[in-house]
Design a protein around this motif. Structure first.
Motif, PDB file in Angstrom:
ATOM      1  N   LEU A   1     -15.114 -17.057  17.622  1.00  0.00           N
ATOM      2  CA  LEU A   1     -14.275 -18.225  16.530  1.00  0.00           C
ATOM      3  C   LEU A   1     -15.058 -19.545  16.442  1.00  0.00           C
ATOM      4  CD1 LEU A   1     -10.961 -17.770  18.654  1.00  0.00           C
ATOM      5  CD2 LEU A   1     -11.484 -16.744  16.247  1.00  0.00           C
ATOM      6  N   ALA A   2     -15.803 -20.115  17.250  1.00  0.00           N
ATOM      7  CA  ALA A   2     -16.421 -21.238  17.025  1.00  0.00           C
ATOM      8  C   ALA A   2     -17.758 -21.375  16.085  1.00  0.00           C
ATOM      9  CB  ALA A   2     -16.967 -21.821  18.558  1.00  0.00           C
ATOM     10  N   GLY A   3     -18.420 -19.976  16.439  1.00  0.00           N
ATOM     11  CA  GLY A   3     -19.611 -19.864  15.488  1.00  0.00           C
ATOM     12  C   GLY A   3     -19.229 -19.475  13.835  1.00  0.00           C
ATOM     13  N   ALA A   4     -18.189 -18.656  13.929  1.00  0.00           N
ATOM     14  CA  ALA A   4     -17.855 -18.222  12.614  1.00  0.00           C
ATOM     15  C   ALA A   4     -17.101 -19.481  11.945  1.00  0.00           C
ATOM     16  CB  ALA A   4     -16.565 -17.178  12.550  1.00  0.00           C
ATOM     17  N   SER A   5     -16.283 -20.580  12.710  1.00  0.00           N
ATOM     18  CA  SER A   5     -15.701 -21.528  12.011  1.00  0.00           C
ATOM     19  C   SER A   5     -16.680 -22.457  11.548  1.00  0.00           C
ATOM     20  CB  SER A   5     -14.676 -22.279  13.201  1.00  0.00           C
ATOM     21  OG  SER A   5     -13.753 -21.224  13.613  1.00  0.00           O
ATOM     22  N   LEU A   6     -17.875 -22.500  12.232  1.00  0.00           N
ATOM     23  CA  LEU A   6     -19.000 -23.601  11.842  1.00  0.00           C
ATOM     24  C   LEU A   6     -19.811 -22.913  10.549  1.00  0.00           C
ATOM     25  CD1 LEU A   6     -20.278 -24.613  15.221  1.00  0.00           C
ATOM     26  CD2 LEU A   6     -18.989 -26.192  13.414  1.00  0.00           C
ATOM     27  N   LEU A   7     -20.143 -21.619  10.729  1.00  0.00           N
ATOM     28  CA  LEU A   7     -21.123 -21.045   9.593  1.00  0.00           C
ATOM     29  C   LEU A   7     -20.205 -20.563   8.316  1.00  0.00           C
ATOM     30  CD1 LEU A   7     -23.237 -19.076  12.084  1.00  0.00           C
ATOM     31  CD2 LEU A   7     -23.828 -21.199  11.171  1.00  0.00           C
ATOM     32  N   GLU A   8     -19.130 -20.064   8.697  1.00  0.00           N
ATOM     33  CA  GLU A   8     -18.339 -19.364   7.592  1.00  0.00           C
ATOM     34  C   GLU A   8     -16.858 -19.710   7.812  1.00  0.00           C
ATOM     35  OE1 GLU A   8     -18.712 -15.348   4.976  1.00  0.00           O
ATOM     36  OE2 GLU A   8     -19.557 -15.437   6.709  1.00  0.00           O
ATOM     37  N   PRO A   9     -16.317 -21.014   7.567  1.00  0.00           N
ATOM     38  CA  PRO A   9     -14.956 -21.187   7.760  1.00  0.00           C
ATOM     39  C   PRO A   9     -13.976 -20.518   6.789  1.00  0.00           C
ATOM     40  CG  PRO A   9     -16.130 -23.040   6.755  1.00  0.00           C
ATOM     41  CD  PRO A   9     -17.124 -22.185   7.104  1.00  0.00           C
ATOM     42  N   ALA A  10     -14.417 -20.493   5.574  1.00  0.00           N
ATOM     43  CA  ALA A  10     -13.618 -19.407   4.721  1.00  0.00           C
ATOM     44  C   ALA A  10     -13.195 -18.062   5.458  1.00  0.00           C
ATOM     45  CB  ALA A  10     -14.496 -19.332   3.485  1.00  0.00           C
ATOM     46  N   LEU A  11     -13.615 -17.746   6.357  1.00  0.00           N
ATOM     47  CA  LEU A  11     -12.977 -16.406   7.120  1.00  0.00           C
ATOM     48  C   LEU A  11     -11.549 -16.766   7.475  1.00  0.00           C
ATOM     49  CD1 LEU A  11     -16.136 -15.092   8.829  1.00  0.00           C
ATOM     50  CD2 LEU A  11     -15.195 -13.889   6.928  1.00  0.00           C
ATOM     51  N   TRP A  12     -11.362 -17.870   7.819  1.00  0.00           N
ATOM     52  CA  TRP A  12     -10.022 -18.145   8.269  1.00  0.00           C
ATOM     53  C   TRP A  12      -8.992 -17.924   7.149  1.00  0.00           C
ATOM     54  CZ3 TRP A  12      -8.483 -18.622  13.070  1.00  0.00           C
ATOM     55  CH2 TRP A  12      -9.269 -19.070  13.918  1.00  0.00           C
ATOM     56  N   LEU A  13      -9.320 -17.903   5.703  1.00  0.00           N
ATOM     57  CA  LEU A  13      -8.513 -17.531   4.845  1.00  0.00           C
ATOM     58  C   LEU A  13      -8.582 -16.168   4.169  1.00  0.00           C
ATOM     59  CD1 LEU A  13      -9.322 -20.808   2.806  1.00  0.00           C
ATOM     60  CD2 LEU A  13      -7.475 -20.399   4.325  1.00  0.00           C
ATOM     61  N   ASP A  14      -9.519 -15.295   4.820  1.00  0.00           N
ATOM     62  CA  ASP A  14      -9.654 -14.006   4.448  1.00  0.00           C
ATOM     63  C   ASP A  14      -8.213 -13.157   4.430  1.00  0.00           C
ATOM     64  OD1 ASP A  14     -10.274 -11.284   4.378  1.00  0.00           O
ATOM     65  OD2 ASP A  14     -12.168 -11.677   4.570  1.00  0.00           O
ATOM     66  N   PRO A  15      -7.668 -12.703   3.637  1.00  0.00           N
ATOM     67  CA  PRO A  15      -6.595 -11.902   3.648  1.00  0.00           C
ATOM     68  C   PRO A  15      -6.539 -10.787   4.568  1.00  0.00           C
ATOM     69  CG  PRO A  15      -7.617 -11.276   1.839  1.00  0.00           C
ATOM     70  CD  PRO A  15      -8.292 -12.514   2.119  1.00  0.00           C
ATOM     71  N   LEU A  16      -7.594 -10.451   5.169  1.00  0.00           N
ATOM     72  CA  LEU A  16      -7.391  -9.316   6.277  1.00  0.00           C
ATOM     73  C   LEU A  16      -7.707  -9.890   7.550  1.00  0.00           C
ATOM     74  CD1 LEU A  16      -9.832  -6.594   4.601  1.00  0.00           C
ATOM     75  CD2 LEU A  16      -7.601  -6.581   4.757  1.00  0.00           C
ATOM     76  N   GLY A  17      -7.746 -11.166   7.667  1.00  0.00           N
ATOM     77  CA  GLY A  17      -7.672 -12.099   8.665  1.00  0.00           C
ATOM     78  C   GLY A  17      -8.730 -11.984  10.036  1.00  0.00           C
ATOM     79  N   PRO A  18     -10.162 -11.665   9.855  1.00  0.00           N
ATOM     80  CA  PRO A  18     -11.005 -11.158  10.838  1.00  0.00           C
ATOM     81  C   PRO A  18     -11.002 -12.272  12.098  1.00  0.00           C
ATOM     82  CG  PRO A  18     -12.191 -11.815   8.770  1.00  0.00           C
ATOM     83  CD  PRO A  18     -10.739 -11.790   8.531  1.00  0.00           C
ATOM     84  N   LEU A  19     -10.732 -13.475  11.696  1.00  0.00           N
ATOM     85  CA  LEU A  19     -10.675 -14.184  12.534  1.00  0.00           C
ATOM     86  C   LEU A  19      -9.396 -14.523  13.232  1.00  0.00           C
ATOM     87  CD1 LEU A  19     -12.940 -17.197  11.410  1.00  0.00           C
ATOM     88  CD2 LEU A  19     -13.516 -15.204  12.879  1.00  0.00           C
ATOM     89  N   VAL A  20      -8.423 -14.622  12.452  1.00  0.00           N
ATOM     90  CA  VAL A  20      -6.959 -14.569  12.945  1.00  0.00           C
ATOM     91  C   VAL A  20      -6.599 -13.600  13.943  1.00  0.00           C
ATOM     92  CG1 VAL A  20      -4.518 -14.561  12.351  1.00  0.00           C
ATOM     93  CG2 VAL A  20      -6.096 -15.768  10.817  1.00  0.00           C
ATOM     94  N   LYS A  21      -7.007 -12.241  13.702  1.00  0.00           N
ATOM     95  CA  LYS A  21      -6.848 -11.111  14.500  1.00  0.00           C
ATOM     96  C   LYS A  21      -7.422 -11.209  15.916  1.00  0.00           C
ATOM     97  CE  LYS A  21      -6.517  -7.923  10.800  1.00  0.00           C
ATOM     98  NZ  LYS A  21      -7.013  -6.610  10.245  1.00  0.00           N
ATOM     99  N   VAL A  22      -8.572 -12.154  16.086  1.00  0.00           N
ATOM    100  CA  VAL A  22      -8.805 -12.352  17.264  1.00  0.00           C
ATOM    101  C   VAL A  22      -8.105 -13.182  18.331  1.00  0.00           C
ATOM    102  CG1 VAL A  22     -10.774 -13.758  18.928  1.00  0.00           C
ATOM    103  CG2 VAL A  22     -11.295 -12.613  16.624  1.00  0.00           C
ATOM    104  N   LEU A  23      -7.009 -13.917  17.648  1.00  0.00           N
ATOM    105  CA  LEU A  23      -6.228 -14.769  18.671  1.00  0.00           C
ATOM    106  C   LEU A  23      -5.089 -13.859  19.232  1.00  0.00           C
ATOM    107  CD1 LEU A  23      -5.216 -17.582  15.863  1.00  0.00           C
ATOM    108  CD2 LEU A  23      -6.863 -17.795  17.743  1.00  0.00           C
ATOM    109  N   PRO A  24      -4.441 -12.774  18.690  1.00  0.00           N
ATOM    110  CA  PRO A  24      -3.682 -12.149  19.613  1.00  0.00           C
ATOM    111  C   PRO A  24      -4.585 -11.338  20.745  1.00  0.00           C
ATOM    112  CG  PRO A  24      -3.138 -11.700  17.435  1.00  0.00           C
ATOM    113  CD  PRO A  24      -4.375 -12.344  17.487  1.00  0.00           C
TER     114      PRO A  24
END
Length: 427
Positions: A389-412
């Motif tokens: 999460l930290a690495g992706a947020s720094l390198l590619e924060p737009a992934l949080w807005l991805d409609p398939l939610g690859p980062l959001v799915k990590v939270l559950p």
């Protein structure tokens, strides 16, 4: 008296220890992992030892030094990664008897089980029977107690399974629903040990302990359901063949170190039920199952435990599948997956990093299935998840807005991992 209790961290052993402390004895508790028990029962001197490594009389010399009585409440249901029944329940006990003769022990109290009937040839009962026979022939003063299904405020093994079945939603599915089950309160087992030490039960006694009443498995679960504060539910009797996939999975889990009460030994024993021979009454008072539960009113924590108990293996296996697939699926399209890193590093480095993360995911997904590695694997999952999460947020924060939610799915996944950690302890 100075008394050594084997399996003192367990369901029965901890109750026996509490009773004997109350009686004024000096208690030494032996357990495989007594760390938490040191805080729960600080009045006991604790020894960390593994019985399956104590199969020679010499292994007991230091442990028995200064002891007058030994109470054996240790045991396991079935062979597996964490348990060797022949070593723990037979060879270690015979070695103990040999050491006890040399140490001049006054009494050995063996908490055993009824070893005839269904499952008599399975290692669980066969090894107990061998140890009982050796003890009776050893010349050492002894008392053997054979409790029926033990009930108490705490829950482990069969008692825990009763509670989890009682909390099943809407219906109560059973195999062997009509099998007879007799019970005994854990406090009554502890009282039996106390009576043996005081001499109320003479040396050479071999006593079966159970309350007068007899339940069917279904009626006993219904009694627990009412104790949990849940409304009655209809019973669905299932053919025994439907239990085979469950027992097979439980047995496989046993080989990975998990001690499920749904293993084949338990189901085989339950096919005939749990009852005692009343031809030789114990003379000891025993509480009925209803009275045992009434004396220990349930709270919401008991309901939580009952509902989570059967969910726990699903949580662990679900996490394993999630992490295994997280590592395997990107390997099928390694070039496409590694493309995410190309804006930040050369192609070779991107491929290497992708391969490394995939292998880490696969390793964690496999390790969590092994009980001795499960805690470290779960902590590793948390560390890797937060790193991702930290690495992706720094390198590619737009992934949080991805409609398939690859980062959001990590939270559950993180929440499920925390749930697994919270329910991981078995005692």
């Amino acid at each position: 008296m100075n008394i050594l209790i084997l399996g003192a961290t367990g369901f029965i052993g901890s109750a026996v220890a509490a009773r004997l402390l109350e009686d004024g004895h000096v208690i030494t508790g032996l357990g495989r992992n007594p760390g938490r028990a040191r805080f729960r029962q600080p009045g006991i001197r604790w020894i960390s030892a593994n019985l399956d490594k104590m199969t020679d009389a010499a292994d007991w010399a230091t442990v028995l030094e200064g002891q007058q009585i030994v109470v054996n409440s240790a045991g396991a249901l079935q062979d597996g990664l964490s348990d060797d029944l022949a070593a723990t329940q037979e060879r270690a006990m015979i070695a103990l008897q040999g050491a006890a003769r040399m140490a001049g022990l006054k009494l050995i109290i063996q908490i055993s089980a009824r070893t005839d009937g269904a499952g008599r040839d399975r290692p669980f009962l066969a090894t107990k029977r061998a140890a009982d026979l050796a003890l009776a022939a050893s010349g050492i003063p002894y008392v053997i107690l054979r409790p029926a299904l033990v009930l108490g405020r705490n829950a482990h093994g069969g008692t825990a399974l009763l509670r989890s079945l009682a909390a099943f939603p809407l219906v109560l599915p059973f195999v062997h629903a009509d099998s007879p089950v007799e019970t005994v309160a854990v406090e009554d087992v502890a009282a039996g040990v106390s009576a043996a030490i005081s001499g109320t039960l003479p040396s050479g006694s071999d006593i079966e302990l159970a309350a007068e009443e007899r339940h069917s498995l279904a009626s006993l679960v219904k009694l627990h359901r009412a104790w949990l504060g849940l409304p009655d539910a209809p019973v669905i009797s299932l053919p025994s063949i439907l239990a085979r996939p469950v027992t097979w999975l439980a047995d496989m889990a046993g080989h990975l170190g998990w001690r499920s009460p749904l293993r084949s030994t338990a189901i085989t024993v339950m096919s005939e039920g749990i009852s005692i021979d009343r031809a030789t009454p114990s003379g000891l008072p025993t509480l009925s199952a209803r009275a045992t539960l009434a004396a220990n009113p349930s709270g919401v924590q008991d309901l939580w435990f009952a509902r989570l108990y059967l969910l726990k293996p699903l949580v662990i296996s679900g996490l394993s599948v999630f992490w295994l697939l997280s590592g395997l699926i990107p390997l099928l399209a390694l070039e496409k997956t590694s493309a995410h890193f190309l804006p930040f590093m050369p192609e070779a480095a991107a491929t290497a990093l992708t391969l490394a993360t995939c292998l880490i995911d696969i390793a964690l997904g496999a390790a969590v299935l092994l009980r001795p590695l499960a805690q470290r694997a779960l902590l590793g999952m948390l560390a890797v998840s937060f790193t991702y999460l930290a690495g992706a947020s720094l390198l590619e924060p737009a992934l949080w807005l991805d409609p398939l939610g690859p980062l959001v799915k990590v939270l559950p996944s993180i929440l499920l991992t925390l749930t697994a950690l919270a329910t991981l302890d078995e005692r």
